[in-house]
Design a protein around this motif. Structure first.
Motif, PDB file in Angstrom:
ATOM      1  N   GLY A 127     -24.694  39.813 -23.560  1.00 49.98           N
ATOM      2  CA  GLY A 127     -25.449  40.555 -24.880  1.00 49.98           C
ATOM      3  C   GLY A 127     -25.081  40.427 -25.757  1.00 49.98           C
ATOM      4  O   GLY A 127     -26.477  39.897 -26.522  1.00 49.98           O
ATOM      5  N   GLU A 128     -24.660  39.219 -25.774  1.00 48.65           N
ATOM      6  CA  GLU A 128     -24.400  38.703 -27.316  1.00 48.65           C
ATOM      7  C   GLU A 128     -24.423  37.880 -28.065  1.00 48.65           C
ATOM      8  O   GLU A 128     -25.612  37.219 -28.876  1.00 48.65           O
ATOM      9  N   GLY A 129     -25.265  36.950 -26.015  1.00 47.81           N
ATOM     10  CA  GLY A 129     -25.914  35.926 -26.803  1.00 47.81           C
ATOM     11  C   GLY A 129     -27.321  35.978 -26.898  1.00 47.81           C
ATOM     12  O   GLY A 129     -28.575  34.866 -27.100  1.00 47.81           O
ATOM     13  N   TRP A 130     -27.578  37.104 -26.153  1.00 49.55           N
ATOM     14  CA  TRP A 130     -28.884  37.464 -26.024  1.00 49.55           C
ATOM     15  C   TRP A 130     -29.313  38.122 -27.872  1.00 49.55           C
ATOM     16  O   TRP A 130     -30.588  37.247 -28.009  1.00 49.55           O
ATOM     17  N   VAL A 131     -28.328  38.274 -28.681  1.00 48.95           N
ATOM     18  CA  VAL A 131     -28.715  38.972 -29.819  1.00 48.95           C
ATOM     19  C   VAL A 131     -28.817  37.972 -30.826  1.00 48.95           C
ATOM     20  O   VAL A 131     -29.172  37.409 -31.771  1.00 48.95           O
ATOM     21  N   ASP A 132     -27.788  36.554 -30.311  1.00 51.75           N
ATOM     22  CA  ASP A 132     -27.856  35.986 -31.336  1.00 51.75           C
ATOM     23  C   ASP A 132     -28.756  34.374 -30.939  1.00 51.75           C
ATOM     24  O   ASP A 132     -28.942  33.031 -31.447  1.00 51.75           O
TER      25      ASP A 132
END
Length: 283
Positions: A127-132
């Motif tokens: 999820g964090e990778g998708w955001v950044d």
């Protein structure tokens, strides 16, 4: 490292209770500073949060301490989980066999250990990778689909035909982030609870219809995002018309609907024990 005062503030557990749990049940054994002060790390604080949730749900403190100790032993006995980067690299290959193998490796430990030690951190990292922008949409979808298949297989393996009134598990209308709810359902089925998994995006009327048809004992509704709060409230209010059903909430925003559903806590594994304790207690 944290002092007992800081831990009390972070967990809401009074220092006197922390000392009593340590003395009577050895739920945690924090090391001491040279001056004799207790020092807690993040793993000990998590154990205390689990203990607090179990006791609040109705478990005797001695039994709750045994559950916490069992979780700790399971984690210690399990093989190390593969790094999350292996999963993301596998997904970028776009090869279903490679992705499935990476997910299987991540879920190789006993399911409670795999969920806490690998699945939750993996979903957070993706999820964090998708955001950044470091994890693309296609990569995220490939990972999600592979995890969904693996969890659904576990759920099917554990679910047995039972005459007991079922526990319905799912998400409200418009909510599609179902991996946490599916993991919970698989864990609950593994624990011999009579789970019926209803999946994502279920309208309130469908919840009520299924609850009435099955004479469900309970409904567990996941509230993974803030957007899901309003629809979950509508669903929980609709379920209030079903005789004898008890309504619970899980997910990141479960506390936003505590007026119409009982929160199960933010640790998926512990939530199963909390649910069982609640169901075994009087309404």
């Amino acid at each position: 490292m944290y002092t007992i005062k800081a831990v009390a503030e972070a967990t809401g557990i009074p220092p006197a209770t922390l000392r009593a749990w340590e003395r009577r049940y050895a739920v945690v054994r924090p090391p001491r500073s040279p001056a004799g002060y207790r020092l807690y790390d993040e793993s000990l604080i998590q154990d205390l949060r689990v203990m607090r949730e179990l006791v609040a749900a109705g478990h005797p403190a001695s039994e709750a301490a045994r559950i916490v100790a069992g979780r700790r032993q399971d984690v210690a006995a399990a093989s190390p989980s593969p790094p999350i980067s292996d999963l993301i690299a596998a997904a970028r290959s776009a090869d279903p066999a490679v992705i499935s193998a990476a997910v299987a490796a991540g879920l190789a430990a006993p399911l409670p250990v795999a969920v806490s030690g690998w699945l939750v951190p993996a979903l957070t990292a993706v999820g964090e990778g998708w955001v950044d922008g470091t994890v693309g949409i296609a990569t995220e979808h490939l990972i999600s689909h592979a995890i969904h298949r693996a969890l659904a297989t576990r759920l099917h393996r554990y679910t047995a035909t039972a005459r007991a009134a079922p526990v319905l598990v799912g998400l409200p209308s418009g909510s599609h982030h179902e991996l946490g709810a599916l993991a919970f359902a698989a864990l609950a089925a593994r624990d011999a609870l009579p789970v019926r998994y209803l999946g994502a995006d279920l309208p309130a009327a469908a919840w009520v219809q299924c609850a009435r048809q099955t004479r469900a004992a309970a409904a567990v509704i996941a509230v993974p995002t803030r957007v899901d709060v309003a629809t979950t409230r509508r669903t929980t209010k609709a379920l209030a018309s079903v005789p004898a059903i008890r309504v619970f909430a899980g997910g990141a925003h479960q506390d936003d609907i505590c007026e119409t559903a009982t929160p199960l806590g933010h640790d998926i594994v512990t939530a199963v024990s909390v649910l069982r304790a609640r169901l075994e207690s009087r309404p």
